[in-house]
Design a protein around this motif. Structure first.
Motif, PDB file in Angstrom:
ATOM      1  N   TYR A   1      26.915  10.999  31.107  1.00  0.00           N
ATOM      2  CA  TYR A   1      25.490  10.935  30.784  1.00  0.00           C
ATOM      3  C   TYR A   1      24.766  10.015  31.756  1.00  0.00           C
TER       4      TYR A   1
ATOM      5  N   GLN B   1      32.543  10.046  28.658  1.00  0.00           N
ATOM      6  CA  GLN B   1      31.383  10.792  28.180  1.00  0.00           C
ATOM      7  C   GLN B   1      30.098  10.023  28.489  1.00  0.00           C
TER       8      GLN B   1
ATOM      9  N   ARG C   1      22.710  18.221  26.892  1.00  0.00           N
ATOM     10  CA  ARG C   1      23.525  17.272  26.144  1.00  0.00           C
ATOM     11  C   ARG C   1      22.582  16.304  25.443  1.00  0.00           C
ATOM     12  N   ARG C   2      23.071  15.646  24.410  1.00  0.00           N
ATOM     13  CA  ARG C   2      22.238  14.697  23.669  1.00  0.00           C
ATOM     14  C   ARG C   2      22.898  13.326  23.655  1.00  0.00           C
ATOM     15  N   CYS C   3      22.140  12.330  24.084  1.00  0.00           N
ATOM     16  CA  CYS C   3      22.599  10.944  24.026  1.00  0.00           C
ATOM     17  C   CYS C   3      22.305  10.414  22.624  1.00  0.00           C
TER      18      CYS C   3
END
Length: 143
Positions: A101, A97, A64-66
């Motif tokens: 994270y 979401q 996943r990308r922050c």
């Protein structure tokens, strides 16, 4: 606040990302991300060199990308910033979401924004609770 935008010969618009130090496609979400970077830097004092844009994390075996992660000078993550395009409401789903994270990064602050609204949240890891803050905490360099 303004961002540095250029138009390509084919009509595509790009924005200069001062954190990644390169031109990237100007999408509605990217515009929110760039304005947020600028605001964190100019209004709250967060150094650009302590920000990471679209940093990869592994969550439940998936990458996943922050949108933005802000670090302290010792390299510990301090804030996750979740940016949405302006027409996306800042719902519980958006907060969830950022919280997912945070199961990886374990930061004390979450910032949610769509460019029109901002929600700043303090994370109390001990109690497993969140509390909304009235503003973004200013950057304080640890000595």
């Amino acid at each position: 606040m303004t961002i540095d935008v250029r138009e390509q010969p084919d009509g595509r618009r790009e924005v200069l990302d001062p954190v990644r130090r390169r031109w990237v496609a100007l999408t509605p979400e990217e515009e929110v991300r760039q304005l947020t970077i600028q605001m964190l830097n100019s209004h709250y004092g967060y150094p650009l060199e302590l920000m990471q844009v679209e940093g990869a994390i592994t969550l439940n075996g998936m990458t996943r990308r922050c949108d933005i992660v802000v670090y302290d000078t010792s390299g510990m993550p301090q804030m996750i910033v979740e940016c949405k395009k302006p027409e996306v409401s800042l719902t519980q789903k958006v907060c969830d979401q950022a919280c997912r994270y945070n199961t990886v990064l374990k930061v004390p602050y979450l910032l949610l924004t769509n460019g029109h609204q901002m929600v700043m949240v303090a994370v109390n890891a001990t109690e497993g609770s969140l509390s909304q803050l009235p503003d973004i905490p200013a950057y304080h360099k640890k000595s």
